[in-house]
Design an enzyme around this catalytic site. Structure first.
Site, PDB file in Angstrom:
ATOM      1  N   LYS A 179     -13.049  -5.859  -8.811  1.00  0.00           N
ATOM      2  CA  LYS A 179     -13.697  -6.319  -7.389  1.00  0.00           C
ATOM      3  C   LYS A 179     -15.711  -6.438  -7.213  1.00  0.00           C
ATOM      4  O   LYS A 179     -16.187  -5.510  -8.107  1.00  0.00           O
ATOM      5  CB  LYS A 179     -13.733  -5.122  -6.442  1.00  0.00           C
ATOM      6  CG  LYS A 179     -12.232  -4.552  -6.220  1.00  0.00           C
ATOM      7  CD  LYS A 179     -12.254  -3.961  -4.839  1.00  0.00           C
ATOM      8  CE  LYS A 179     -10.562  -3.489  -4.102  1.00  0.00           C
ATOM      9  NZ  LYS A 179      -9.524  -3.719  -5.250  1.00  0.00           N
ATOM     10  N   LYS A 223       0.803  -1.262   0.126  1.00  0.00           N
ATOM     11  CA  LYS A 223       0.213   0.165   0.010  1.00  0.00           C
ATOM     12  C   LYS A 223       0.979   1.064   0.602  1.00  0.00           C
ATOM     13  O   LYS A 223       1.882   1.862   0.619  1.00  0.00           O
ATOM     14  CB  LYS A 223      -0.814   0.109   1.584  1.00  0.00           C
ATOM     15  CG  LYS A 223      -2.165  -0.691   0.868  1.00  0.00           C
ATOM     16  CD  LYS A 223      -2.924  -1.084  -0.016  1.00  0.00           C
ATOM     17  CE  LYS A 223      -3.680  -1.930  -0.232  1.00  0.00           C
ATOM     18  NZ  LYS A 223      -4.453  -2.054  -1.631  1.00  0.00           N
TER      19      LYS A 223
HETATM   20 MG    MG Z   1      -5.721  -1.851  -5.781  1.00  0.00          MG
END
Ligand code: MG
Length: 368
Positions: A265, A165
């Site tokens: 997603k 991240k």
């Molecule tokens: Mg991503």
């Protein structure tokens, strides 16, 4: 088979590591998940779940999911849940947009279709490819050294793919990517996911500074146009996530040669039905996918496993076992990570059973 009742539960999912942090200082300590149980007139119960990554990742938030389900549920009572195309048409005609509110309802209908057919969802979605699905581990944003130190523990859990991240200050992100790349073993995969956090100059600095490394760059900037500009000035493999929110954007981005892979997603695109459509198109177009959701517990992990396991292996870049990131199990029977992989259940439907001790009393029941 007709939908007789829809029950909605709110479930808190605390993060095992205490906090999950990503770009621009965003973090969540307890995720707000929504579980739906769709009960049919012949006594079956289908399960679905949606769990936004906090209220500031995609245009989605926990109470919004429950409000959206409240808008949709009355239109679904009396409908046949095994007719997924009709179910989605009814939802799209009843509520414009709000894909994340539709996702758990669509997921629960897939569970019911599988139960009625006596087949796992992955069979209905094309069949099981390979023994197991290879998972990635997201490395929550911290100082560069701390992120590099976390790799050994995740590797010991069997993970070989790591998603870092980033999306913070450019100089520190360069240090993060270099620190983690330096501790990787041969064959391990590194993705630097900025989660829309960089402005164009920051993104340019980072991709230039790490161009000697074997690293993927994921969703550097907020807008599609800015991501495309970054893509055109780097030779590094490139993944789009937040911008690929449906078929239109997939086709546009494919036409622009805007990415090498996408992140698919389930709730971002409105459920398993639409995710499967996009998955099949990606396979036809030759685009590998990370297959996952924004977040979730056992029910979402089961749904990811079925969608991923029914995807041909060359197109399955990686997937996520969210149930290992949280301390609470909202269902039993979900896939459990083994050596960095998971496999879809062999049981009919999603193969999960609600854990009512965790779900508690419903926060809404339709019809009231
Ligand atoms: Mg991503």
């Amino acid at each position: 088979m007709k939908i007789a009742a829809i029950r909605v539960h709110q479930v808190d999912l605390p993060v095992t590591e205490g906090r999950y942090a990503w770009s621009e200082g965003k973090y969540v300590e307890v995720f707000d998940s929504t579980v739906v149980e769709i009960e049919t007139d012949d006594g079956r119960v289908g399960l679905g779940e949606v769990c936004p990554l906090g209220p500031f990742y995609l245009p989605a938030f926990g109470p919004g999911a429950r409000a959206g389900i409240g808008e949709l549920a009355p239109h679904l009572i009396g409908q046949d849940p095994s007719e997924l195309g009709r179910i989605n048409a009814i939802m799209d005609a009843s509520l414009l947009g709000h894909p994340y509110a539709k996702s758990p309802l669509d997921m629960a209908c897939w569970d019911l279709l599988g139960q009625a057919a006596g087949m796992p969802v992955c069979t209905l979605m094309g069949g099981r490819h390979g023994e197991a699905v290879v998972l990635y581990r997201a490395i929550s944003q911290q100082a560069p050294d701390a992120m590099a130190e976390n790799v050994a523990g995740y590797r010991a859990e069997g993970y070989t793919r790591f998603q870092l991240k980033v999306g913070g200050e450019a100089r520190e992100d360069i240090a993060r990517i270099r620190a983690v790349a330096a501790v990787l073993d041969a064959g391990e995969v590194l993705v630097a996911d900025a989660n829309t956090g960089w402005l164009l100059p920051d993104a340019a600095r980072v991709v230039n500074a790490v161009k000697d490394l074997d690293v993927y760059i994921e969703q550097p900037c907020k807008s599609y146009e800015k991501c495309l500009a970054v893509r055109r000035r780097t030779a590094l493999p490139f993944i789009l996530d937040e911008n690929i929110d449906g078929l239109d954007m997939l086709l546009r981005a494919h036409g622009d040669r805007a990415m090498d892979a996408i992140n698919l997603k389930i709730s971002k695109v409105g459920g398993l039905t639409k995710a499967r459509q996009i998955r099949d198109l990606c396979v036809a177009l030759g685009i590998p996918m990370t297959i996952e959701d924004s977040w979730g517990g056992d029910i979402i992990t089961a749904a990811i496993a079925h969608l991923a396991h029914s995807t041909p292996e060359p197109f399955r870049f990686t997937a996520t076992d969210f149930n290992s990131y949280v301390t609470v199990a909202n269902a039993s029977g979900a896939p459990q990570r083994q050596q960095g992989t998971m496999r879809a259940s062999d049981r009919p439907g999603l193969g999960v059973t609600a854990n009512h001790d965790v779900l508690g009393a419903p926060v809404a029941v339709y019809p009231a």
